[in-house]
Write a protein that holds these residues in place. Structure first.
Motif, mmCIF file in Angstrom:
data_model
loop_
_atom_site.group_PDB
_atom_site.id
_atom_site.type_symbol
_atom_site.label_atom_id
_atom_site.label_comp_id
_atom_site.label_asym_id
_atom_site.label_seq_id
_atom_site.Cartn_x
_atom_site.Cartn_y
_atom_site.Cartn_z
ATOM 1 N N GLY A 53 6.118 1.913 -8.232
ATOM 2 C CA GLY A 53 5.990 1.118 -9.299
ATOM 3 C C GLY A 53 7.354 0.611 -9.872
ATOM 4 N N GLN A 54 8.208 1.518 -9.683
ATOM 5 C CA GLN A 54 9.850 1.042 -10.188
ATOM 6 C C GLN A 54 10.636 0.079 -9.298
ATOM 7 O OE1 GLN A 54 10.559 5.396 -10.411
ATOM 8 N NE2 GLN A 54 10.878 5.237 -12.553
ATOM 9 N N LEU A 55 10.125 -0.389 -8.235
ATOM 10 C CA LEU A 55 10.835 -1.000 -7.008
ATOM 11 C C LEU A 55 10.443 -2.625 -7.330
ATOM 12 C CD1 LEU A 55 11.081 1.257 -4.152
ATOM 13 C CD2 LEU A 55 12.436 1.180 -6.083
ATOM 14 N N GLN B 144 9.546 -2.690 -1.914
ATOM 15 C CA GLN B 144 8.465 -1.856 -1.657
ATOM 16 C C GLN B 144 8.187 -2.148 -0.397
ATOM 17 O OE1 GLN B 144 5.159 -1.525 -4.343
ATOM 18 N NE2 GLN B 144 6.231 -2.496 -5.838
ATOM 19 N N ASN C 159 0.884 -1.228 0.065
ATOM 20 C CA ASN C 159 -0.043 0.250 -0.025
ATOM 21 C C ASN C 159 0.838 1.217 0.086
ATOM 22 O OD1 ASN C 159 -2.254 -1.568 0.083
ATOM 23 N ND2 ASN C 159 -2.560 -1.348 2.209
ATOM 24 N N LEU C 160 1.792 1.256 -0.833
ATOM 25 C CA LEU C 160 2.511 2.546 -0.910
ATOM 26 C C LEU C 160 1.696 3.502 -1.797
ATOM 27 C CD1 LEU C 160 6.249 1.384 -1.583
ATOM 28 C CD2 LEU C 160 5.172 2.154 0.496
ATOM 29 N N PHE C 161 2.041 4.702 -1.647
ATOM 30 C CA PHE C 161 1.257 5.876 -2.519
ATOM 31 C C PHE C 161 2.023 5.798 -4.108
ATOM 32 C CE2 PHE C 161 1.060 7.426 1.967
ATOM 33 C CZ PHE C 161 -0.145 6.588 2.113
ATOM 34 N N PRO C 162 1.241 5.229 -4.962
ATOM 35 C CA PRO C 162 2.179 5.217 -5.957
ATOM 36 C C PRO C 162 2.074 6.660 -6.864
ATOM 37 C CG PRO C 162 -0.361 4.627 -6.546
ATOM 38 C CD PRO C 162 -0.044 4.556 -4.938
ATOM 39 N N HIS C 163 1.599 7.725 -6.516
ATOM 40 C CA HIS C 163 1.826 8.952 -7.059
ATOM 41 C C HIS C 163 3.039 9.836 -6.389
ATOM 42 C CE1 HIS C 163 -0.627 9.722 -3.900
ATOM 43 N NE2 HIS C 163 -0.568 10.799 -3.829
ATOM 44 N N LEU C 164 3.637 9.210 -5.367
ATOM 45 C CA LEU C 164 4.584 9.854 -4.678
ATOM 46 C C LEU C 164 5.963 9.004 -4.819
ATOM 47 C CD1 LEU C 164 2.706 10.855 -1.359
ATOM 48 C CD2 LEU C 164 2.923 12.281 -3.519
ATOM 49 N N LYS D 91 12.896 7.192 -6.626
ATOM 50 C CA LYS D 91 12.207 6.256 -7.665
ATOM 51 C C LYS D 91 10.733 6.268 -7.236
ATOM 52 C CE LYS D 91 15.639 3.466 -9.388
ATOM 53 N NZ LYS D 91 16.083 2.033 -9.461
ATOM 54 N N TYR D 92 9.841 5.928 -8.183
ATOM 55 C CA TYR D 92 8.243 5.805 -7.618
ATOM 56 C C TYR D 92 8.263 4.178 -7.086
ATOM 57 C CZ TYR D 92 7.055 10.423 -9.265
ATOM 58 O OH TYR D 92 6.978 11.664 -9.371
#
Ligand SMILES: Nc1ncnc2c1ncn2[C@@H]1O[C@H](COP(=O)(O)OP(=O)(O)OP(=O)(O)O)[C@@H](O)[C@H]1O
Ligand SMILES: [Mg+2]
Lengths: 403, 273
Positions: free
Chosen positions: B167-169, B174, B119-124, B164-165
Motif C-alpha cells: 500500500g505504500q508503493l 507494485q 494482487n500483492l498480499f497487502p498484509h505482507l 515497505k508494504y
C-alpha cells in the motif's frame, strides 16, 4: 492508496490548517442555541436530565447506605474464593498487565497517551478509601508490571515478538492453573467457590478464547467445497443462532450429562462454560465469515498461481487479512458476551449478578437493592465502556496503514 | 465454425514420449513448452473459448491481443488452471492439465503469473510477498529465499522498497514487485494478463522495460497486452483474439505490415489511432 514519493515542490512555507476558536458563549451559541428549535431541544433535554439526575444524586449522597458494597467488596470481586488465596488472582492480573503492556508497546508504540490514560484507572482504584492495603499495593503493582512489559517492548520490539506470542498462547492455561490450582504447589480451589467479577470475566474470556478457533473452523467449513463439512457447519451455525443463550445454558446444564459416562461429574461452571462456548462459536463463525467474504478473489488467485495449496492459501494469505478485518467486531462480540454472562445467574452460578442476590439475602442488608444493583451496573458500564473505547481506537490504529 | 487447429504438434505426440525425452524435446525446441489444442470453455451457456489452439516454444514471447470480452484473460488463465477448460487439451512443460491436483500444482510451480490488478498480499511486506512461495512451496531456507528476493528487487529496480508494504508503493512499483514475486519461484513460463492497463501512463514504461529485459533474458512469456510497441520490440508471435477464437496469428512483422483479416486491420487501426 498510492503513496508517491514526495516531490520537491518549491511552494514556500507550510501553513497549519486554520483552527476554529470560540469563546464559551460562542461555543454555547453555535452548539446549543443556534436556532429556536435547537434552543427548545436543549432546554427540554436539560430539564429531563435535571429531573432524572437530581433525585439520583440526592439519593446516592444522602440516603444510600453504601456499607453493603464496602463490606461485601471481596464477595463482589471474587465470590467465595478463599481470602488467603486471592493473591493468585492478583498474580494472574499482573501477568495480564505485563502481557498487555508488551503487546501495546509492540503494536502501538506511538499511542503513549491512551496507554497512560489506561494506566490511570488502576491508580484510581488504588486511591479508593475503603479497599484494603493489600489491594492498594496490588493495583500499583499492576501498573508497574504493565510498564515493565511496555518498556521491554519499546526497548527491543523485534526480539520481544516471539516471547509475546508465547506469553499470549501460554496465558490462558496459566490463568486456569493459577485460579484452579495445581496439586502440590497451589491448593485446589473448587469452581463452586469461584464467583463475582472474577467469574464473570473468566466466563467471558474462556468463552471468547475457546470459541475463536472453533468459529474459524466453522466459518471455513461453511465455505468449504466438501458437502458434509459445509452442511454440518451451516446446520450448527443456523441452529445455535436461532436460540437464545439461556436455552443453550439450560441445555448445557441438563443435557451435557447425557453425553458423558455417569461416573464423570462435571460441575456447574464447566457446564456453563461449555454452553457459552457452543453459543459464541456460532456467532464467531459468522463474524469471521464476514471477514473472509471481504477478501478479493485476486488474493486467492495470486496465491494459487504461485503454487500455494489450499491450506497454505488459507493460513498465510486469507485468514491473516480476514482476522485483521474482524478484530473490532470480535471486540464487540466480547463486550456483549461480557454482559450476557449475567444469564449464568439463572442456572445458579454466583457471577456478579448471582453474588448480588446472595448479598441481598444477608439479614443486615435487606432492602439495599438500589445500592447493590447500581454498583454492579456501574462495574458493567465501566468495563464495557473501556472496551468499546479501546476497540474504537483499535479500529483507527488498524485503519491507519489501510493496507 | 470452429477454426482448424493451426498447430503442428498434437497432444499425443508429446504425451507418447517417455518423461525424460519429453523434457529433452522441450529443451531442444522440438516440442512446445505450452501446447493448447482445440480448447473450449463455457460459462453456463456462453461459449467463451471456441477451439483455441496455440503452441509456444521455449524462450518464445507471445503476445495476445483483441477486443474486450474476446476471451484473452480466460484463455491465459486456463494455462495455470485458474479457469478450467472443458474440451481440448493443455500441456504445460510436458504435464497435461487434468483434474489431478498434483499435475495442477506441478504446472503452477513452473508458471508465474502477473495480474492487471497486481494482487500483492497487502498484509505482507514486499520482501515477504516475494519469499512466501519459495519458502513454503519450494521449501527453500529463509536466507536463500531472501537473497534471491533481493537480487530480483535489484533486477526490477526497487531494492530500497523491500521492507515497505504494498500500500505504500506506486502502481508501477507494485507491478514490478508482482513480477519479482512471480520470478522468485524460478518459473519456466511467465503469464502476463494486461500488466500495464491499470497503470498511469508515466508508470507503464518502467514496467515494460522490466518485461523487455525479461524477454531478452530468454524467458518464455505469454502476454496479453495492447502495448504494440512492446509487441513489435520483443514478440516472436502475435495472436489476434475475437469472440473466443484466434482470428489471425503471425510475426509482428506480418501482423503490423500485412494483416490478412479485415477484423485484424480494423482493430489495429483503432488501437494504433
Ligand atoms: N466468471 C464468469 N462468468 C460468466 N462470464 C464470464 C466470467 N468471466 C468472464 N466472463 C465473460 O467471458 C467473456 C470473456 O471474458 P475475458 O475476461 O476472458 O475477456 P478479455 O478478452 O480478457 O476482455 P478484457 O480485454 O476486457 O480483459 C466476457 O464476455 C465476460 O463477460
Ligand atoms: Mg482480460
Amino acid at each position: 492508496m498510492m503513496n508517491r514519493e514526495p516531490k520537491q515542490y518549491d511552494t514556500g512555507e507550510v501553513l497549519p490548517p486554520p483552527t476554529e476558536r470560540y469563546t464559551v458563549l460562542g461555543w454555547l451559541h453555535k452548539n446549543l442555541f443556534s436556532t429556536w428549535y435547537y434552543t427548545i431541544l436543549t432546554l427540554v433535554t436539560l430539564y429531563v436530565l435535571y429531573i432524572v439526575v437530581k433525585p439520583t444524586l440526592n439519593w446516592a449522597f444522602t440516603q444510600a447506605q453504601w456499607q453493603v458494597v464496602v463490606v461485601n467488596l471481596r464477595l463482589f470481586m471474587v465470590g467465595q474464593y478463599p481470602a488467603d488465596q486471592v493473591f493468585r488472582v492478583w498474580i494472574a492480573l499482573h501477568l495480564l498487565a505485563f502481557t498487555a503492556g508488551m503487546a501495546w508497546g509492540i503494536f502501538f508504540p506511538r499511542a503513549r497517551r491512551i496507554g497512560a490514560a489506561i494506566l490511570l484507572i488502576p491508580l484510581l482504584f488504588a486511591a479508593l478509601p475503603f479497599i484494603s492495603n493489600f489491594s492498594r499495593v496490588n493495583w500499583v503493582l499492576f501498573d508497574v508490571f504493565a510498564l515493565l512489559g511496555w518498556g521491554l517492548a519499546i526497548w527491543r520490539p523485534q526480539a520481544m515478538r516471539r516471547p509475546l506470542l508465547v506469553l499470549i498462547l501460554a496465558y490462558f492455561p496459566i490463568l486456569i492453573l493459577l485460579i484452579y490450582g495445581i496439586k502440590p504447589i497451589l491448593r485446589i480451589v473448587k469452581t463452586n467457590l469461584w464467583g463475582g467479577l472474577m467469574l464473570t470475566l473468566l466466563l467471558a474470556v474462556v468463552g471468547i478464547v475457546i470459541s475463536f478457533p472453533i468459529g474459524i473452523l466453522l466459518a471455513l467449513g461453511r465455505r468449504s467445497e466438501l458437502p458434509i463439512v459445509k452442511l454440518f457447519s451451516v446446520l450448527y451455525i443456523e441452529i445455535i443462532r436461532g436460540v437464545p443463550l439461556v436455552t443453550v445454558l439450560f441445555m448445557a446444564e441438563l443435557m451435557l450429562p447425557l453425553f458423558l459416562p455417569p461416573q464423570i461429574k462435571i460441575d456447574n461452571v464447566i457446564r456453563a462454560m461449555a454452553g457459552i462456548i457452543i453459543f459464541e462459536a456460532a456467532y464467531m463463525a459468522e463474524n469471521v465469515r464476514g471477514g473472509l467474504q471481504a477478501i478479493p478473489k485476486g488474493q486467492y488467485e495470486a496465491a494459487w498461481a504461485l503454487g500455494l495449496n489450499g491450506f497454505q492459501t488459507t493460513f498465510y494469505i486469507i485468514l491473516p487479512q480476514a482476522l485483521r478485518n474482524v478484530i473490532p467486531v470480535l471486540v464487540n462480540q466480547f463486550i456483549s458476551l461480557f454482559k450476557d454472562t449475567t444469564l449464568v445467574a439463572i442456572v445458579g452460578l454466583l457471577d456478579l449478578l448471582g453474588i448480588a442476590s446472595t448479598v441481598l439475602a444477608q439479614p443486615e442488608f435487606i432492602g439495599r437493592q438500589r445500592e447493590v444493583y447500581l454498583f454492579i451496573a456501574l462495574i458493567y458500564w465501566v468495563f464495557s465502556y473501556a472496551m468499546s473505547y479501546a476497540s474504537r481506537r483499535l479500529e483507527v490504529a488498524l485503519g491507519v496503514g489501510e493496507r | 465454425m470452429s477454426s482448424v487447429a493451426k498447430v503442428k504438434t498434437t497432444p499425443e505426440q508429446i504425451l507418447s514420449l517417455p518423461e525424460e525425452e519429453r523434457s529433452a524435446a522441450i529443451e531442444s525446441g522440438k516440442s512446445p513448452i505450452v501446447l493448447a489444442y482445440e480448447v473450449h470453455k463455457w460459462y453456463g451457456n456462453f461459449h467463451v473459448l471456441r477451439g483455441v489452439s496455440m503452441e509456444v516454444h521455449k524462450g518464445e514471447v507471445v503476445v495476445i491481443f483483441g477486443p474486450s470480452g474476446s476471451g484473452k484473460s480466460t484463455f491465459i488463465r486456463t494455462i495455470n488452471r485458474l479457469e478450467e477448460h472443458q474440451k481440448g487439451s493443455i500441456i504445460v512443460d510436458g504435464v497435461e492439465l487434468t483434474h489431478d491436483i498434483r499435475n495442477i500444482e506441478k504446472i503452477r510451480m513452473e508458471t508465474g503469473m502477473v495480474f492487471q490488478q497486481f494482487n500483492l498480499f497487502p498484509h505482507l511486506t514486499v520482501l515477504q510477498n516475494i519469499t512466501l512461495a519459495p519458502i513454503h512451496v519450494r521449501k527453500w531456507p529463509k536466507e536463500k529465499a531472501e537473497e534471491v528476493a533481493m537480487q530480483l528487487l535489484k533486477r526490477v529496480g526497487i531494492p530500497e522498497q523491500a521492507h515497505k508494504y504494498p500500500g505504500q508503493l506506486s502502481g508501477g512499483q507494485q507491478q514490478r514487485v508482482a513480477i519479482a514475486r512471480a520470478l522468485a519461484m524460478q518459473p519456466k513460463i511467465m503469464l502476463f494478463d494486461e500488466p500495464t492497463s491499470a497503470l498511469d501512463p508515466e508508470m507503464i514504461k518502467e514496467v515494460l522495460e522490466v518485461m523487455e529485459e525479461l524477454a531478452e533474458s530468454g524467458m518464455t512469456m505469454i502476454v496479453v497486452t495492447h502495448e504494440m510497441g512492446f509487441a513489435r520490440a520483443v514478440a516472436d508471435q502475435m495472436y489476434f483474439f475475437e469472440s473466443g477464437q484466434i482470428v489471425e496469428s503471425g510475426t509482428p512483422e506480418e501482423i503490423f505490415t500485412n494483416p490478412k483479416e479485415d477484423r485484424t486491420k480494423l482493430f489495429l487501426s483503432q488501437i494504433l489511432h
